[in-house]
Design a protein around this motif. Structure first.
Motif, PDB file in Angstrom:
ATOM      1  N   UNK A 268      48.824  10.171 -20.405  1.00 42.15           N
ATOM      2  CA  UNK A 268      50.039   9.601 -19.806  1.00 42.15           C
ATOM      3  C   UNK A 268      51.279   9.983 -20.614  1.00 42.15           C
ATOM      4  N   UNK A 269      51.168   9.892 -21.926  1.00 42.93           N
ATOM      5  CA  UNK A 269      52.310  10.241 -22.772  1.00 42.93           C
ATOM      6  C   UNK A 269      52.604  11.740 -22.710  1.00 42.93           C
ATOM      7  N   UNK A 270      51.553  12.548 -22.583  1.00 44.22           N
ATOM      8  CA  UNK A 270      51.789  13.983 -22.446  1.00 44.22           C
ATOM      9  C   UNK A 270      52.542  14.312 -21.172  1.00 44.22           C
ATOM     10  N   UNK A 271      52.154  13.664 -20.070  1.00 42.82           N
ATOM     11  CA  UNK A 271      52.873  13.895 -18.816  1.00 42.82           C
ATOM     12  C   UNK A 271      54.318  13.392 -18.907  1.00 42.82           C
ATOM     13  N   UNK A 272      54.499  12.237 -19.576  1.00 44.99           N
ATOM     14  CA  UNK A 272      55.857  11.724 -19.746  1.00 44.99           C
ATOM     15  C   UNK A 272      56.693  12.686 -20.587  1.00 44.99           C
ATOM     16  N   UNK A 273      56.068  13.267 -21.634  1.00 48.88           N
ATOM     17  CA  UNK A 273      56.795  14.228 -22.473  1.00 48.88           C
ATOM     18  C   UNK A 273      57.187  15.462 -21.659  1.00 48.88           C
ATOM     19  N   UNK A 274      56.296  15.938 -20.797  1.00 49.39           N
ATOM     20  CA  UNK A 274      56.622  17.088 -19.961  1.00 49.39           C
ATOM     21  C   UNK A 274      57.795  16.771 -19.033  1.00 49.39           C
ATOM     22  N   UNK A 275      57.805  15.550 -18.477  1.00 49.23           N
ATOM     23  CA  UNK A 275      58.925  15.161 -17.614  1.00 49.23           C
ATOM     24  C   UNK A 275      60.227  15.093 -18.409  1.00 49.23           C
ATOM     25  N   UNK A 276      60.154  14.560 -19.645  1.00 46.09           N
ATOM     26  CA  UNK A 276      61.354  14.501 -20.479  1.00 46.09           C
ATOM     27  C   UNK A 276      61.864  15.895 -20.822  1.00 46.09           C
ATOM     28  N   UNK A 277      60.946  16.805 -21.105  1.00 44.89           N
ATOM     29  CA  UNK A 277      61.362  18.169 -21.434  1.00 44.89           C
ATOM     30  C   UNK A 277      61.991  18.840 -20.215  1.00 44.89           C
ATOM     31  N   UNK A 278      61.402  18.625 -19.039  1.00 47.02           N
ATOM     32  CA  UNK A 278      62.007  19.190 -17.827  1.00 47.02           C
ATOM     33  C   UNK A 278      63.403  18.621 -17.605  1.00 47.02           C
ATOM     34  N   UNK A 279      63.555  17.320 -17.841  1.00 46.23           N
ATOM     35  CA  UNK A 279      64.879  16.721 -17.671  1.00 46.23           C
ATOM     36  C   UNK A 279      65.867  17.298 -18.671  1.00 46.23           C
ATOM     37  N   UNK A 280      65.442  17.483 -19.916  1.00 42.77           N
ATOM     38  CA  UNK A 280      66.344  18.011 -20.940  1.00 42.77           C
ATOM     39  C   UNK A 280      66.736  19.437 -20.647  1.00 42.77           C
ATOM     40  N   UNK A 281      65.746  20.265 -20.279  1.00 41.37           N
ATOM     41  CA  UNK A 281      66.061  21.647 -19.931  1.00 41.37           C
ATOM     42  C   UNK A 281      66.904  21.700 -18.661  1.00 41.37           C
ATOM     43  N   UNK A 282      66.705  20.722 -17.772  1.00 36.33           N
ATOM     44  CA  UNK A 282      67.509  20.670 -16.553  1.00 36.33           C
ATOM     45  C   UNK A 282      68.977  20.429 -16.803  1.00 36.33           C
ATOM     46  N   UNK A 283      69.333  19.984 -18.017  1.00 32.47           N
ATOM     47  CA  UNK A 283      70.755  19.827 -18.347  1.00 32.47           C
ATOM     48  C   UNK A 283      71.489  21.155 -18.309  1.00 32.47           C
ATOM     49  N   UNK A 284      70.737  22.265 -18.458  1.00 31.30           N
ATOM     50  CA  UNK A 284      71.373  23.578 -18.406  1.00 31.30           C
ATOM     51  C   UNK A 284      71.803  23.940 -17.001  1.00 31.30           C
ATOM     52  N   UNK A 285      71.260  23.239 -16.001  1.00 31.60           N
ATOM     53  CA  UNK A 285      71.607  23.508 -14.612  1.00 31.60           C
ATOM     54  C   UNK A 285      72.626  22.476 -14.162  1.00 31.60           C
ATOM     55  N   UNK A 286      73.651  22.955 -13.435  1.00 35.09           N
ATOM     56  CA  UNK A 286      74.702  22.040 -12.981  1.00 35.09           C
ATOM     57  C   UNK A 286      74.309  21.282 -11.725  1.00 35.09           C
ATOM     58  N   UNK A 287      73.123  21.550 -11.192  1.00 39.39           N
ATOM     59  CA  UNK A 287      72.720  20.906  -9.956  1.00 39.39           C
ATOM     60  C   UNK A 287      72.520  19.423 -10.136  1.00 39.39           C
ATOM     61  N   UNK A 288      73.196  18.567  -9.331  1.00 39.34           N
ATOM     62  CA  UNK A 288      73.044  17.127  -9.493  1.00 39.34           C
ATOM     63  C   UNK A 288      71.660  16.625  -9.133  1.00 39.34           C
ATOM     64  N   UNK A 289      70.907  17.410  -8.369  1.00 39.15           N
ATOM     65  CA  UNK A 289      69.587  16.935  -7.965  1.00 39.15           C
ATOM     66  C   UNK A 289      68.624  16.879  -9.139  1.00 39.15           C
TER      67      UNK A 289
END
Length: 441
Positions: A268-289
């Motif tokens: 569960x924590x590994x999946x949560x970490x993957x979601x957090x990393x995707x969110x952090x890397x998503x900061x590079x994209x200006x897309x609000x979605x």
């Protein structure tokens, strides 16, 4: 095949030329103006086309007026030759691609004015050719070339005035309004110099904007690096604790149920970490979605629960209302607590940690302490995690202490809230603008 392709290309070219010739006159004029605009924009002087065209129109009006003034000399072609000479740089550039170098501008202006003055008239417009070209030369040339042309232009006018405009053996009148023409040349030089300074300031502003953009990009990369570091350090620390618990359950107690529970939490924590990393890397994209809420102070309780379930003993106490903590401060408190507990799991496994979170209307304080592990002491706080905690705190106008104190490792971060936060952040920004070096606490 190649022959047919060549024939097709030739036919297409002829068709295109015939279509251009068949276009109405206004379309051809528009194409010519567009081509002229492209050529002007290709000049290395970086002035708007309107400025260059405006100077040429002024020169056209002046030379046209000078030609009309010499109607009494008709049918002499000298005024028309003088007018064509003034515009000599334009066909050289448009037809032969010769850049309008300052030397060409100066030569054409001096020669044009001299040809006009060979046929003197009263209240002559011809010397104003030197005024316009003096401004053009000053706008694109160095200071030496500018002053040199101004002196040559004034010397030419003085020479014609002293010579009395001798033309074909007849004595002419002296040049009227010589002081006015000299003053006009000086003013033209000043206008050109101002334009050149404006161009230099434009280049400097572009360079400053590029530097600021690079600094902003570097700061954003460092911020994302801190986020990724905190997420990975937290997730790996808790995941390793769960895996260690599962291994011990299988090796020591042969308790499959406890091992499975530990592995489920690790997954569960590994999946949560993957979601957090995707969110952090998503900061590079200006897309609000791609934007999702970041963790805040309200998630600290769940953070403590994750570490406890992983086997870390934590004495947690919280006071105050977390709703008064703003997003940026709440996110910083969460990351500081996350990094501090991850360091406890990494550097002091088996030791208990104490977490205190105190929130009031004026400030929010987080303190994490744990006993120092046995063995040699750590040398300084050079890790990226501690530097990231300091940077987060400084950007929000808070204070932080991270280091050994009384046989324990202490992390204490305090952030101002409300009106006190605004004044503290303003003070911090003032210090940053003064570019004073910041000392480590």
């Amino acid at each position: 095949m190649e022959v047919s392709n060549a024939v097709s290309a030739t036919s297409a070219g002829r068709t295109s030329r015939w279509r251009r010739l068949a276009d109405p006159p206004w379309a051809r004029v528009r194409r010519m103006l567009a081509l002229a605009r492209e050529r002007i924009e290709s000049l290395p002087y970086d002035y708007p086309p309107a400025v260059i065209i405006g100077a040429d129109l002024a020169l056209l009006v002046i030379t046209g007026a000078a030609v009309i003034q010499r109607h009494s000399y008709f049918p002499s072609p000298l005024p028309l030759i003088a007018m064509a000479t003034a515009f000599l740089p334009i066909p050289l550039f448009a037809i032969f691609g010769v850049m309008p170098h300052p030397a060409i501008l100066k030569g054409s202006a001096l020669l044009s004015c001299a040809l006009f003055l060979l046929q003197p008239v009263s209240a002559d417009f011809a010397p104003f050719v030197l005024v316009v070209v003096a401004g053009e030369v000053a706008a694109v040339a160095s200071r030496g070339l500018t002053i040199g042309f101004a002196l040559l232009a004034i010397a030419e006018l003085v020479a014609f005035d002293l010579a009395g405009h001798v033309q074909w053996g007849d004595t002419g009148q002296r040049l009227q309004g010589l002081p006015m023409y000299v003053l006009g040349i000086i003013l033209g030089v000043f206008v050109g110099v101002m334009l050149q300074y404006q161009r230099r300031f434009l280049y400097q502003e572009r360079e400053n904007q590029a530097i600021r953009a690079n600094h902003a990009a570097d700061e954003e990369r460092r911020r994302i690096a801190r986020e990724v570091h905190d997420v990975i350090a937290h997730s790996l620390s808790i995941t390793l604790l769960h895996l260690t618990a599962a291994r011990r359950a299988l090796q020591t107690d042969d308790d499959v149920t406890e091992a499975v529970d530990a592995l489920v939490d690790a997954e569960r924590l590994g999946r949560q970490a993957m979601a957090d990393i995707r969110r952090t890397v998503g900061m590079l994209d200006a897309g609000p979605a791609l934007r999702v809420p970041e963790p805040s102070a309200a998630d600290i309780d769940e953070l403590i629960g994750d570490f406890r379930r992983a086997g870390l003993a934590i004495d947690y106490h919280r006071t105050g209302d977390l709703t008064v903590v703003e997003g940026a401060v709440g996110h910083a408190l969460y990351r500081i607590g996350q990094e501090s507990l991850a360091n406890v799991a990494k550097h002091a496994p088996g030791n208990a940690a104490t977490v205190r979170l105190d929130v009031s209307t004026e400030r929010a304080a987080l303190m994490v302490t744990n006993p120092l592990p046995l063995g040699p002491a750590r040398h300084g706080d050079t890790g990226m995690g501690v530097r990231g905690m300091r940077k987060r705190t400084e950007l929000l106008g808070g204070t932080i202490i991270a280091g050994a104190a009384d046989d324990a490792w202490l992390v204490r971060a305090v952030f101002p809230l409300g009106s006190s936060a605004c004044s503290t952040i303003a003070t911090t920004l003032t210090g940053l603008l003064r570019i004073k070096p910041q000392e480590d606490m």
